[in-house]
Design an enzyme around this catalytic site. Structure first.
Site, mmCIF file in Angstrom:
data_model
loop_
_atom_site.group_PDB
_atom_site.id
_atom_site.type_symbol
_atom_site.label_atom_id
_atom_site.label_comp_id
_atom_site.label_asym_id
_atom_site.label_seq_id
_atom_site.Cartn_x
_atom_site.Cartn_y
_atom_site.Cartn_z
ATOM 1 N N GLU A 32 -1.671 -9.678 4.172
ATOM 2 C CA GLU A 32 -1.624 -9.157 5.459
ATOM 3 C C GLU A 32 -2.666 -9.664 5.950
ATOM 4 O O GLU A 32 -3.164 -10.075 7.225
ATOM 5 C CB GLU A 32 -0.505 -7.820 6.132
ATOM 6 N N CYS A 44 0.989 -1.279 0.063
ATOM 7 C CA CYS A 44 -0.331 0.278 -0.033
ATOM 8 C C CYS A 44 0.910 0.951 0.284
ATOM 9 O O CYS A 44 1.713 1.084 -0.887
ATOM 10 C CB CYS A 44 -0.810 -0.083 1.234
ATOM 11 N N HIS A 62 -3.697 -5.496 0.657
ATOM 12 C CA HIS A 62 -3.020 -6.107 2.131
ATOM 13 C C HIS A 62 -3.016 -7.769 1.962
ATOM 14 O O HIS A 62 -4.327 -7.771 2.189
ATOM 15 C CB HIS A 62 -4.227 -5.178 2.847
#
Ligand code: XMP
Length: 510
Positions: free
Chosen positions: A172, A82, A170
């Site tokens: 994660e 990001c 993202h």
């Protein structure tokens, strides 16, 4: 020294999650502020890859956090997530602009460059999670696109000549279905991580480090009965044996038989532990105090005094050890990345006693602490314990505290907690306990009218105590516990179950 993946923190809420995910892959990761990167020391520090986190800022802001990318790129593989990706695109000559509409939520990969190692085993159509207000509109020269979505052209890009990637989404967060695969591709496939991070390897290296750092020094540690301080103590004991002295203070407001049981368990583990029954002092100082914050302050101050008195009796102590864990340290990395909150150390004791701080668990997450505890042979009942507030039952007795009230609450709480364990429900709730209410109510027992205390039972589900829901315990179970408390605990004739969530309520009643 372990191989490590460094996560450079630019202030994103999900930075910690990146660290978490990399650890889940069996790879040691460290989160460090964006402006603390040890340029040029990658070999010395065994850094095998760097991940640049997201950020609440825009790369074109005056206040945007910047790093010297020229020094970083090319030295080790780099993945920007990001803001991390946008920073590289912007600083290296591409373009980043506010997106026409902010892009939040799920998206699907619409194209992937064949052979891109970052996307190995990831397919077009897989779900990813977007959360950004800016978008990359042009890549710098020397970079090319490797993935896109319907709305985001440069969902991922790669350098033509260096091991450098950027992703706009993202990986994660759980909602990115292929997120773990992407992180595995980066850390294992690209950086060459050997996935050797395990509780056993942590114990081995930490024990060696502690021996090297502490030498022949003496260390003192305050045990609370909780998992963090217990694991820290056993680890230190393994490193330096009896040169570690543990102090376990009974403030009188622990659970039923907790002081005796936990002290015995500590001794069984071979710890050099001093148990201090200071309950009289605490009860006396708390006498007549009803305000919850005052209770906390008195207990905190008394705890320090008792600990200080005991620790001062040990000759030649140089270190104060604590069970501080990773979230305590990084939760509060300030946005400038320079200040870390002072830990909940024992009220300034290190300075007062001229002690140095030793925090062997400071890089572990809670579940890793538990895994290390198990690998150290600590019994399960010490490992799987619910969180318990430092001031103990003092914040579960509404109003003033007396030894008699504590005794009533301890028994009611014990029946509840034992019931949870016996019914296999203990590990299904995050935290549970009984609260003694400052009301009496009418009841009837046999032929006699009673006018006695009411007890509330509280059990919650949660992941981090920031939010919580009341646990939907079976009615039959609650009925059994209520019956047992009213029949066995003299002084209680009514039991209620707390069905409030947090927010707007809190977990504790005080
Ligand atoms: P609340 O009541 O704020 O509790 O929802 C959140 C978590 O924090 C614990 N807690 C404390 N822990 N000292 C502690 O060590 C305290 O004064 C204290 N007050 C609340 C609470 O048990 C729950 O896990």
């Amino acid at each position: 020294m372990h191989q490590k993946i460094v996560i450079l923190d630019f202030g994103s809420q999900t930075t910690q999650l990146i660290g978490r995910r990399v650890r889940e892959l069996g790879i040691y990761s460290e989160i460090i502020p964006y402006n603390k990167y040890p340029f040029g020391k990658e070999k010395e520090e065994n850094i095998i890859g760097v991940i640049l986190s997201g950020s609440p800022l825009s790369v074109y802001d005056n206040k945007a956090f910047k790093i010297d990318l020229k020094k970083l790129l090319g030295s080790v593989p780099v993945l920007g997530i990001c803001y991390g990706a946008q920073l590289m695109a912007y600083e290296l000559g591409g373009n980043v602009e506010p997106a026409p509409s902010r892009e939040y939520g799920r998206a699907r990969l619409a194209s992937i460059e064949a052979e891109c190692p970052l996307f190995a085993d990831i397919k077009v159509g897989e779900q990813i999670w977007m959360s950004h207000g800016d978008t990359i509109t042009a890549l710098p020269s020397g970079f090319h696109k490797v993935a896109s979505t319907a709305d985001v052209n440069f969902a991922a890009f790669q350098s033509d000549s260096m091991p450098v990637w950027g992703v706009q989404f993202h990986p994660e967060v759980y909602h990115s279905e292929c997120g773990m695969q992407l992180l595995r591709n980066f850390t294992v496939g690209i950086c060459g991580a050997d996935c050797s991070w395990s509780p056993e390897s942590f114990i081995e290296t930490t024990v060696a480090d502690l021996r090297a750092t502490l030498g022949d020094d003496k260390v003192v540690l305050g045990l609370s009965g909780g998992v963090d301080s217990s694991v820290a103590a056993v680890l230190l004991n393994r490193a330096i044996g009896d040169r570690l002295t543990c102090i376990f203070v009974d403030h009188g407001m622990l659970r039923y038989h907790e002081f005796e049981d936990v002290l015995a368990a500590y001794k069984d583990l071979g710890l050099n532990v001093i148990g201090v029954d200071a309950s009289k002092r605490f009860f006396s100082d708390l006498s007549g105090v009803t305000d919850p914050e005052r209770k906390r302050k008195i207990i905190g101050a008394d705890f320090i005094k008792v600990f200080d008195e005991e620790a001062s009796k040990i000759d030649g102590v140089r270190w104060l050890a604590q069970g501080t864990i990773y979230p305590d340290c990084i939760e509060s990395l300030s946005i400038t990345g320079t200040t870390i909150k002072s830990h909940h150390n024992v009220g300034g004791l290190p300075e007062r006693m001229n002690l140095r701080l030793c925090e062997p668990l400071r890089l572990l997450f809670k579940d890793e602490v538990r895994a290390v505890g198990r690998a150290l042979g600590i019994p399960e009942h010490l490992i799987d314990r619910h969180p318990f507030p430092g001031p103990g039952l003092a914040v579960r007795i509404l109003g003033d505290i007396t030894p008699e009230k504590v005794a009533i609450l301890q028994r009611a709480d014990h029946i509840f907690i034992k019931g949870l364990r016996d019914s296999g429900l203990y590990n299904k709730v995050w935290q549970a306990g009984a609260i003694l209410l400052p009301v009496q109510s009418v009841g009837v027992m046999g032929d006699e009218r009673t006018y006695e205390n009411a007890v509330a039972l509280r059990a919650v589900t949660s992941t981090d105590a920031m939010t919580a829901d009341w646990a939907h315990l079976p009615y039959e179970f609650l009925a059994g516990v209520s019956n047992e408390i009213i029949n066995k605990v003299r002084g209680v004739n009514r039991v209620c179950y707390d069905i409030s969530s947090k927010p707007p309520a809190t977990i504790e009643w005080e």
